[in-house]
Write an enzyme that holds these catalytic residues in place. Structure first.
Site, short mmCIF file in Angstrom:
data_model
loop_
_atom_site.label_atom_id
_atom_site.label_comp_id
_atom_site.label_asym_id
_atom_site.label_seq_id
_atom_site.Cartn_x
_atom_site.Cartn_y
_atom_site.Cartn_z
N HIS A 1 157.95 23.42 21.99
CA HIS A 1 156.93 23.36 23.05
C HIS A 1 155.58 22.78 22.59
O HIS A 1 154.51 23.27 22.97
CB HIS A 1 156.71 24.75 23.64
CG HIS A 1 157.85 25.25 24.46
ND1 HIS A 1 158.80 24.44 25.04
CD2 HIS A 1 158.21 26.53 24.82
CE1 HIS A 1 159.67 25.17 25.71
NE2 HIS A 1 159.34 26.44 25.59
N HIS B 1 156.28 26.12 32.70
CA HIS B 1 157.01 27.27 32.13
C HIS B 1 156.72 28.55 32.93
O HIS B 1 156.34 29.58 32.36
CB HIS B 1 156.63 27.46 30.67
CG HIS B 1 157.69 28.10 29.82
ND1 HIS B 1 158.29 29.30 30.16
CD2 HIS B 1 158.26 27.71 28.66
CE1 HIS B 1 159.18 29.61 29.22
NE2 HIS B 1 159.19 28.66 28.30
N GLU C 1 163.01 25.34 33.84
CA GLU C 1 162.10 24.35 33.24
C GLU C 1 162.75 22.96 33.34
O GLU C 1 163.63 22.61 32.56
CB GLU C 1 161.84 24.70 31.78
CG GLU C 1 161.30 26.11 31.56
CD GLU C 1 161.55 26.57 30.15
OE1 GLU C 1 161.01 25.95 29.21
OE2 GLU C 1 162.30 27.55 29.97
#
Length: 337
Positions: free
Chosen positions: A96, A170, A301
């Site tokens: 991420h 997210h 996501e």
């Protein structure tokens, strides 16, 4: 103030009283009020009541993710013959965007209103070398709430050097209302016949495996919890969406029988990570002082595949100067009586 920049919260509201609150720290959706079948509004996203908790460590509640959503094996990729080493912030791998990804920066923000609805435009310049990614990446994300009870997220990015980009949102959803138990009785349908097989560190092997006759088959409606015990921990898988072109495509739909709420996701992206809050363990105190236990929320996501830079057969995440990265994802809310 964060890093010398002010943090603001913006509120978007439509004619049905659906309400979205967004802060410019991390582009986080802090609240999403959606009516149930009786008209009662509940907040359907997990999060916190104050900025201090968002500044502390948490599992990306409601945040924008970049430069690269999901995992990159060993934090390494090669681009035009040059190897780049990224932070290893998920065991031996990169996750991420690294230690300070897009979820931990203050974006420039401005409100806008057009024929489609009201929104907030967020802008951030990720400088060359930030988290060891190449190129100055200029990123724009527009959140828009319309009167069709749709939260529309549009992403744009340009670069001055070849780089890799994979952005997503997210959000952790619970259609009963956040803090109202787990999501195992929610029913889900995912428009995907295959998923990316992964190793024990959740890194893709390169294989695209059919979901048929596996616990990952949601091509027809199934309760999230029906087969979850057959998987260690729960779902944390990237689905290869059934697509025919670059236009918006149905990714998934989730319904919660008691409230009647249905959330349907459309996207221009090739994949979607379905995650069931497996690492929530009751240690985080969320809104209203409620502790979030395992499976308190689910994530959908929309994104490119994990570790794409190391798998040439996957859809490319390379962005070159003169090109524009763009994608759209829509979270649509309806009622089923």
């Amino acid at each position: 103030m964060v890093g010398g920049k002010e943090v603001f919260q913006f509120t978007l509201k439509n004619k049905h009283d659906m309400t979205v609150k967004i802060i410019n720290f991390g582009g986080i959706v802090t609240s999403l009020l959606v009516p149930d079948k009786t008209g009662k509004l509940d907040d359907v996203v997990l999060g916190f009541d104050n900025l201090a908790d968002y500044l502390a460590e948490h599992p990306y509640f409601g945040a924008l993710i970049g430069r690269y959503a999901n995992r990159i094996a060993k934090g390494r990729f090669v681009l035009n013959g040059k190897e780049y080493q990224l932070a290893l912030n998920d065991g031996k791998n990169h996750l991420h965007g690294g230690n300070i990804g897009f979820n931990k920066v203050v974006w420039d923000a401005v409100e806008f209103c057009n024929a489609e609805g009201a929104g907030v435009e967020l802008n951030y310049l990720s400088k060359d070398g930030e988290e060891n990614y190449p190129g100055n990446l200029s990123t724009t994300v527009r959140y828009l709430l319309n009167d069709q009870n749709e939260l529309v997220i549009k992403y744009l990015a340009t670069t001055d050097q070849p780089t890799i980009v994979n952005l997503t949102h997210h959000g952790y959803f619970n259609l009963k209302g956040e803090g109202c138990g787990d999501i195992l009785d929610h029913e889900i349908m995912i428009n995907a016949d295959r998923y990316t097989a992964v190793d024990e560190e959740l890194i893709p092997t390169g294989e695209l495996i059919p979901v048929h006759n596996t616990p990952l088959d949601f091509t027809t409606w199934q309760p999230i919890g029906a087969r979850i015990k057959k998987l260690p921990g729960g779902y944390d898988h990237n689905y290869v969406l059934n697509r025919k072109g670059p236009e918006l495509t149905l990714a998934a739909s989730v319904r919660e029988p008691k409230s009647g709420r249905v959330m349907t996701v459309y996207t221009t992206e090739p994949g979607m990570q379905f995650y069931t809050g497996n690492f929530l363990d009751g240690t985080l105190t969320g809104k209203r002082g409620v502790k979030y236990g395992k499976h308190s929320g689910f994530c959908l996501e929309t994104q490119h595949f994990p570790d794409s830079p190391n798998h040439p057969a996957f859809p490319s995440t390379v962005l070159n100067p003169g090109e524009v990265y763009q994608q759209t994802t829509i979270y649509q809310f309806t009622i089923e009586q």
